[in-house]
Design a protein around this motif. Structure first.
Motif, mmCIF file in Angstrom:
data_model
loop_
_atom_site.group_PDB
_atom_site.id
_atom_site.type_symbol
_atom_site.label_atom_id
_atom_site.label_comp_id
_atom_site.label_asym_id
_atom_site.label_seq_id
_atom_site.Cartn_x
_atom_site.Cartn_y
_atom_site.Cartn_z
ATOM 1 N N ALA A 1 68.084 47.266 17.829
ATOM 2 C CA ALA A 1 67.666 46.610 16.590
ATOM 3 C C ALA A 1 67.034 45.250 16.888
ATOM 4 O O ALA A 1 65.977 44.900 16.340
ATOM 5 N N LEU A 2 67.656 44.477 17.762
ATOM 6 C CA LEU A 2 67.100 43.170 18.128
ATOM 7 C C LEU A 2 65.756 43.322 18.830
ATOM 8 O O LEU A 2 64.821 42.546 18.592
ATOM 9 N N ALA A 3 65.638 44.339 19.687
ATOM 10 C CA ALA A 3 64.378 44.559 20.390
ATOM 11 C C ALA A 3 63.250 44.881 19.413
ATOM 12 O O ALA A 3 62.123 44.409 19.574
ATOM 13 N N LEU A 4 63.538 45.681 18.407
ATOM 14 C CA LEU A 4 62.526 46.020 17.414
ATOM 15 C C LEU A 4 62.080 44.793 16.635
ATOM 16 O O LEU A 4 60.890 44.581 16.394
ATOM 17 N N LEU A 5 63.038 43.958 16.218
ATOM 18 C CA LEU A 5 62.686 42.754 15.466
ATOM 19 C C LEU A 5 61.865 41.798 16.315
ATOM 20 O O LEU A 5 60.899 41.191 15.831
ATOM 21 N N HIS A 6 62.232 41.659 17.582
ATOM 22 C CA HIS A 6 61.504 40.741 18.457
ATOM 23 C C HIS A 6 60.129 41.279 18.825
ATOM 24 O O HIS A 6 59.204 40.498 19.043
ATOM 25 N N ALA A 7 59.997 42.604 18.899
ATOM 26 C CA ALA A 7 58.703 43.189 19.262
ATOM 27 C C ALA A 7 57.667 43.002 18.161
ATOM 28 O O ALA A 7 56.474 42.854 18.440
ATOM 29 N N GLU A 8 58.095 43.006 16.897
ATOM 30 C CA GLU A 8 57.177 42.878 15.758
ATOM 31 C C GLU A 8 57.749 41.890 14.743
ATOM 32 O O GLU A 8 58.093 42.269 13.617
ATOM 33 N N PRO A 9 57.849 40.609 15.092
ATOM 34 C CA PRO A 9 58.469 39.664 14.153
ATOM 35 C C PRO A 9 57.694 39.487 12.858
ATOM 36 O O PRO A 9 58.263 39.092 11.841
ATOM 37 N N GLY A 10 56.395 39.779 12.873
ATOM 38 C CA GLY A 10 55.593 39.621 11.664
ATOM 39 C C GLY A 10 55.472 40.874 10.827
ATOM 40 O O GLY A 10 54.769 40.868 9.810
ATOM 41 N N ALA A 11 56.142 41.938 11.221
ATOM 42 C CA ALA A 11 56.074 43.190 10.468
ATOM 43 C C ALA A 11 56.900 43.090 9.185
ATOM 44 O O ALA A 11 57.773 42.228 9.066
ATOM 45 N N PRO A 12 56.630 43.970 8.220
ATOM 46 C CA PRO A 12 57.335 43.917 6.930
ATOM 47 C C PRO A 12 58.717 44.555 7.017
ATOM 48 O O PRO A 12 58.974 45.624 6.465
ATOM 49 N N TRP A 13 59.613 43.906 7.711
ATOM 50 C CA TRP A 13 60.940 44.482 7.938
ATOM 51 C C TRP A 13 61.806 44.464 6.685
ATOM 52 O O TRP A 13 61.719 43.567 5.862
ATOM 53 N N SER A 14 62.653 45.463 6.596
ATOM 54 C CA SER A 14 63.740 45.512 5.627
ATOM 55 C C SER A 14 64.925 46.128 6.347
ATOM 56 O O SER A 14 64.770 46.781 7.387
#
Length: 314
Positions: A217-230
Motif C-alpha cells: 500500500a505504501l509503495a503504491l502511494l509513493h509511486a503515484e502521489p499525485g494520483a486520485p487516491w481513495s
C-alpha cells in the motif's frame, strides 16, 4: 479519513494501475525507504576519537543525534532517565537518533576502549518523518555469530567500520564525502538490524514496511502521489476491504492512508519548493490538486506559511 471535498485531488496524468502486479512490487519497502531517505538528505560528521581511562565517563547531553563506534575494549552505556546499563563490546555501533542524553563508562582496566563519535542530521523536510517510529537507541553488535540476523548486519557493519577507520587514518581527496557516505551506510544497516529484531506490531511507517500488505500500500502511494487516491481504490489494489485496510494501516503506520498521503504530498511539496524552480501551480498539479488555491490551503495547514513564503525561507 478523506481529504476536504474542496481539496480532493482530481485525476491527472497516467491512470492508476488496475491491479497490483508482483513484478511491480518486488521490493516495495526498499523503494519507499530509499525515496524518503534520499529526500531527507542525511549529513554526518566525525567528532573524533576518545580513549576512556578506567573510571572515566564520556558524557553527551541531550541535543543533536549522534553515533558511537566502540573499538579495542568494551564499555557500558547509560541513557539519561533509564537506570538500565547496556554492555558494549568492541565493534559495536550505537546510534542515538533522537539525541537523548547518555554516558559511556569504561568497563575494562587493562585495555582502553577507543570510541569514535560523530553527529548526524537531516537537511531535507523528511528528516522527522524518517526518525518517527525509531527507538531511542539503535544498537548493533558485531560480536559472534547471530543466526537470527538473516540480513547480515553484523558482517556488513564490521566492513563499514573498517572502511571508516581506514579513511580516518589515511585521509585524501574527498575524505569528508567518503566519511559522510559511510555514516549513511552505518545508519541504514543499524535500522535494518533493528527491523530484523524488533517485535511485530510496533508502530511507525518504517516498521510497517515489514508488513507485506502495508508495504504494498505504501509503495503504491509513493509511486503515484499525485494520483486520485481513495481508500476504496487502494484497498482494491491490495485485495482488502476498505475497513480492513484502514484499521491495519492505522495500527501499523499510526494514521489513516489518506492522512498519510496528504502528509507525504506536503513533504514532497516542501522539497520541490526548496530544490526546483517549478511554479507553485506546477507543483500543485504534480501532486494532484485541482487548483493552486486548494494546494496552498493544504500547504499552509501543514507548514503554517504559504508555499511562496516557504520558498523564500529555504
Amino acid at each position: 479519513m478523506t481529504e476536504n471535498p474542496k481539496t480532493v485531488p482530481k485525476r491527472r496524468g497516467a491512470p492508476l494501475p488496475t491491479s497490483a502486479s508482483p513484478a511491480d512490487l518486488r521490493h516495495p519497502a526498499a523503494d519507499v525507504f530509499f525515496e524518503v531517505f534520499s529526500i531527507a538528505r542525511m549529513r554526518g560528521e566525525l567528532l573524533g576519537e576518545t580513549y576512556l581511562q578506567p573510571g572515566q565517563v564520556l558524557q553527551r547531553s541531550a541535543g543533536a543525534a549522534c553515533f558511537h563506534v566502540i573499538q579495542d575494549a568494551g564499555c557500558r552505556l547509560r541513557l539519561d532517565g533509564d537506570g538500565a546499563t547496556t554492555p558494549l563490546a568492541p565493534g559495536d555501533i550505537l546510534f542515538v537518533p533522537h539525541g537523548q542524553g547518555h554516558r559511556l563508562e569504561s568497563a575494562a582496566a587493562d585495555t582502553l576502549p577507543r570510541i569514535t563519535s560523530g553527529l548526524f542530521h537531516f537537511e531535507g523536510g523528511c528528516g522527522q518523518a524518517l526518525l518517527q517510529g525509531l527507538p531511542g537507541l539503535l544498537h548493533v553488535s558485531c560480536q559472534g555469530a547471530d543466526q537470527s540476523d538473516p540480513i547480515g548486519s553484523r558482517e556488513w557493519l564490521a566492513l563499514t567500520v573498517a572502511a571508516m577507520q581506514k579513511e580516518v587514518r589515511n585521509p585524501s581527496i574527498g575524505s569528508a564525502i567518503m566519511l559522510s557516505r559511510i555514516i549513511d551506510l552505518m545508519f541504514i544497516w543499524a535500522v535494518r538490524h533493528w527491523l530484523a529484531h524488533a517485535p511485530q506490531g510496533i508502530g511507525g511507517w518504517i516498521a510497517a514496511l515489514r508488513d507485506p500488505l502495508i508495504g504494498q500500500a505504501l509503495a503504491l502511494l509513493h509511486a503515484e502521489p499525485g494520483a486520485p487516491w481513495s481508500v476504496e481504490r487502494l484497498a482494491g489494489l491490495v485485495n482488502q476491504s476498505r475497513s480492513s485496510l484502514t484499521q491495519r494501516f492505522a495500527r501499523l503506520v499510526g494514521q489513516s492512508p489518506m492522512r498519510y498521503l496528504t502528509h507525504w504530498r506536503m513533504q514532497l511539496a516542501g522539497q520541490r519548493l526548496q530544490t526546483s524552480r517549478l511554479r507553485v501551480s506546477q507543483i500543485a498539479e504534480q501532486l494532484g490538486y485541482e487548483s493552486e488555491a486548494a494546494f496552498s490551503r493544504a500547504f499552509r495547514r501543514a507548514f503554517g506559511v504559504a508555499p511562496s513564503e516557504y520558498r523564500t525561507l529555504a
